[in-house]
Structures are given as structure tokens and as C-alpha cells.
Design an enzyme around this catalytic site. Sequence first.
Site, PDB file in Angstrom:
ATOM      1  CD  GLU A  13     -18.523  -7.431  78.796  1.00 22.18           C
ATOM      2  OE1 GLU A  13     -17.458  -6.840  78.509  1.00 22.18           O
ATOM      3  OE2 GLU A  13     -19.336  -7.792  77.926  1.00 22.18           O
ATOM      4  CG  LEU A  66     -25.273 -17.332  77.567  1.00 22.18           C
ATOM      5  CD1 LEU A  66     -25.402 -17.494  79.073  1.00 22.18           C
ATOM      6  CD2 LEU A  66     -26.580 -17.652  76.881  1.00 22.18           C
ATOM      7  NE  ARG A  67     -19.520  -8.651  75.537  1.00 26.09           N
ATOM      8  CZ  ARG A  67     -19.896  -7.658  74.725  1.00 26.09           C
ATOM      9  NH1 ARG A  67     -20.531  -7.893  73.603  1.00 26.09           N
ATOM     10  NH2 ARG A  67     -19.637  -6.392  75.051  1.00 26.09           N
ATOM     11  CE  LYS A  68     -26.261 -10.740  67.702  1.00 23.80           C
ATOM     12  NZ  LYS A  68     -26.197 -11.307  66.363  1.00 23.80           N
TER      13      LYS A  68
END
Length: 140
Positions: free
Chosen positions: A49, A97-99
Site C-alpha cells: 500500500e 501479492l496485493r490481490k
Amino acid sequence: MYDVNVESIRNRLACLPELAQALSAMTVSWTGSLMEGLAQERALHLAAEIATDVGHTLIDGFIMRDASSYEDIIEIIAGEGVLTEQVAIPLRQLVLLRKSLVQEYDQWPRSELHPLTAELPRVLMGFSDQVQAYLQQELI
């Protein structure tokens, strides 16, 4: 000429030393406990983020081309010379990796130390240094 929210960028970058310290500590003492797994998830999520928030703020402020995805944010700022490839490559992996961290958290392997966890302290501090150097250079 540019309307860059430098305060927002600096506030987000100020979170990185503690985050890097936490990631380093996880790497050294990893046992695979539930608490460590949850802490790692949150640290990876925060790192992604911060990288995308800072990148988006740079893109908006310096009127760079619009990003079409989170991954594209890193591509754009690297392409504009904000980041070296040494920092951009692991950040691209992080943003991918966020998803999983946000939408597929029920499938995240909490007991495993993610390979990026050990590398991120160096990468995050490099990201911070490079963003600050870019701001210094462009806003003189």
C-alpha cells in the site's frame, strides 16, 4: 509548476523504518505461528500500500501517464527514473501479492515465511531513499 503532495509522500515514507524493522525481526525469529503469519500478512500488505500510494501521488503530482493497475504504478515510476531496477523488481513482486493479501486471504499460507519478507527491509529503505532523492532533484 508541479503540484506534488510532498507531505503525504513523506508521511507514508516515515512508516517504512518501523515496517522494515518488523520484517527483519520476522525473518530472524520465524516459527510459523499464527500470530507471526498474521503479522507478516499485514506487513506485506502495508508495504504494498505504501509503495502504490507513494507511486500514485508521484504520478499525479508530476503528471506522468495514468496507471492502469497497481503493477503499472511501479512500472511508471521506474520508467520515469524514480526507482532503479534493483528496487523496482522486488516492488513489482510485492505489488503482485496485493490481490492475494486483500482478496484471497483465505488461501494465504500463513505458516510460511514469504521469500520477499527477508528482502523487503533493504528494498523499502531503498525505495524511500530513491523517492526522496527524486523529489529533491525535481522540486529544486
